[in-house]
Write a protein that holds these residues in place. Structure first.
Motif, PDB file in Angstrom:
ATOM      1  N   GLN A   1      16.908 120.878  30.481  1.00  0.00           N
ATOM      2  CA  GLN A   1      16.051 121.059  29.838  1.00  0.00           C
ATOM      3  C   GLN A   1      15.765 122.412  29.365  1.00  0.00           C
ATOM      4  O   GLN A   1      15.815 123.071  30.377  1.00  0.00           O
ATOM      5  N   ALA A   2      15.426 122.953  28.209  1.00  0.00           N
ATOM      6  CA  ALA A   2      14.915 123.930  27.857  1.00  0.00           C
ATOM      7  C   ALA A   2      13.984 124.171  26.576  1.00  0.00           C
ATOM      8  O   ALA A   2      13.786 122.843  26.070  1.00  0.00           O
ATOM      9  N   THR A   3      13.598 125.121  26.125  1.00  0.00           N
ATOM     10  CA  THR A   3      12.844 125.211  24.857  1.00  0.00           C
ATOM     11  C   THR A   3      13.499 126.280  23.972  1.00  0.00           C
ATOM     12  O   THR A   3      13.974 127.224  24.707  1.00  0.00           O
ATOM     13  N   VAL A   4      13.503 126.126  22.979  1.00  0.00           N
ATOM     14  CA  VAL A   4      14.213 126.865  21.728  1.00  0.00           C
ATOM     15  C   VAL A   4      13.572 128.047  21.657  1.00  0.00           C
ATOM     16  O   VAL A   4      12.361 128.514  21.383  1.00  0.00           O
ATOM     17  N   ARG A   5      14.181 129.249  21.647  1.00  0.00           N
ATOM     18  CA  ARG A   5      13.812 130.670  21.546  1.00  0.00           C
ATOM     19  C   ARG A   5      13.854 131.170  20.373  1.00  0.00           C
ATOM     20  O   ARG A   5      13.132 131.614  19.562  1.00  0.00           O
TER      21      ARG A   5
ATOM     22  N   VAL B   1      17.827 129.752  23.968  1.00  0.00           N
ATOM     23  CA  VAL B   1      16.906 128.847  24.738  1.00  0.00           C
ATOM     24  C   VAL B   1      16.349 129.646  26.008  1.00  0.00           C
ATOM     25  O   VAL B   1      16.750 130.452  26.415  1.00  0.00           O
TER      26      VAL B   1
ATOM     27  N   ASP C   1      13.270 126.502  31.944  1.00  0.00           N
ATOM     28  CA  ASP C   1      12.175 126.565  32.550  1.00  0.00           C
ATOM     29  C   ASP C   1      11.837 127.809  33.514  1.00  0.00           C
ATOM     30  O   ASP C   1      10.623 128.123  33.733  1.00  0.00           O
TER      31      ASP C   1
ATOM     32  N   THR D   1      11.963 126.967  16.760  1.00  0.00           N
ATOM     33  CA  THR D   1      11.386 127.807  17.890  1.00  0.00           C
ATOM     34  C   THR D   1      10.091 126.949  18.578  1.00  0.00           C
ATOM     35  O   THR D   1       9.392 126.455  18.020  1.00  0.00           O
ATOM     36  N   GLY D   2      10.156 126.782  19.814  1.00  0.00           N
ATOM     37  CA  GLY D   2       9.420 126.179  20.575  1.00  0.00           C
ATOM     38  C   GLY D   2       9.814 124.610  20.889  1.00  0.00           C
ATOM     39  O   GLY D   2       9.141 123.868  21.767  1.00  0.00           O
ATOM     40  N   GLN D   3      10.987 124.018  20.186  1.00  0.00           N
ATOM     41  CA  GLN D   3      11.114 122.851  20.516  1.00  0.00           C
ATOM     42  C   GLN D   3      11.762 122.630  21.839  1.00  0.00           C
ATOM     43  O   GLN D   3      12.518 123.302  22.293  1.00  0.00           O
ATOM     44  N   ARG D   4      11.553 121.375  22.470  1.00  0.00           N
ATOM     45  CA  ARG D   4      12.194 120.912  23.683  1.00  0.00           C
ATOM     46  C   ARG D   4      13.499 120.566  23.394  1.00  0.00           C
ATOM     47  O   ARG D   4      13.525 119.722  22.571  1.00  0.00           O
TER      48      ARG D   4
ATOM     49  N   SER E   1      15.096 116.920  23.158  1.00  0.00           N
ATOM     50  CA  SER E   1      14.723 116.469  24.609  1.00  0.00           C
ATOM     51  C   SER E   1      14.446 114.645  24.545  1.00  0.00           C
ATOM     52  O   SER E   1      14.583 114.112  25.604  1.00  0.00           O
TER      53      SER E   1
END
Length: 68
Positions: A2-6, A17, A20, A42-45, A61
């Motif tokens: 998993q990651a977060t969209v940058r 992205v 963690d 931006t900010g989406q998992r 996610s």
């Protein structure tokens, strides 16, 4: 994984992205197009499939990865 969209560029369908641990990874249009998404914010998992250090699939996610 998993990651977060940058960042995400809708014109090129590519982006970056944050993992963690803070590592930034880039993905190209092929990884984005492999999934069912139309855009990312931006900010989406997201869930990622990675092969040999390269992101090959990006989806939200809440969606399963292929083969899961």
């Amino acid at each position: 994984m998993q990651a977060t969209v940058r960042s995400f560029d809708q014109a090129t369908r590519s982006g970056t992205v944050f993992l963690d641990d803070g590592t930034v990874l880039a993905f190209g249009a092929a990884a984005f197009d492999a999934g069912p998404l139309r855009l990312l914010r931006t900010g989406q998992r997201v869930n990622l499939a990675v092969s040999e250090g390269e992101i090959t699939y990006v989806t939200l996610s809440t969606f399963p990865l292929p083969g899961s």
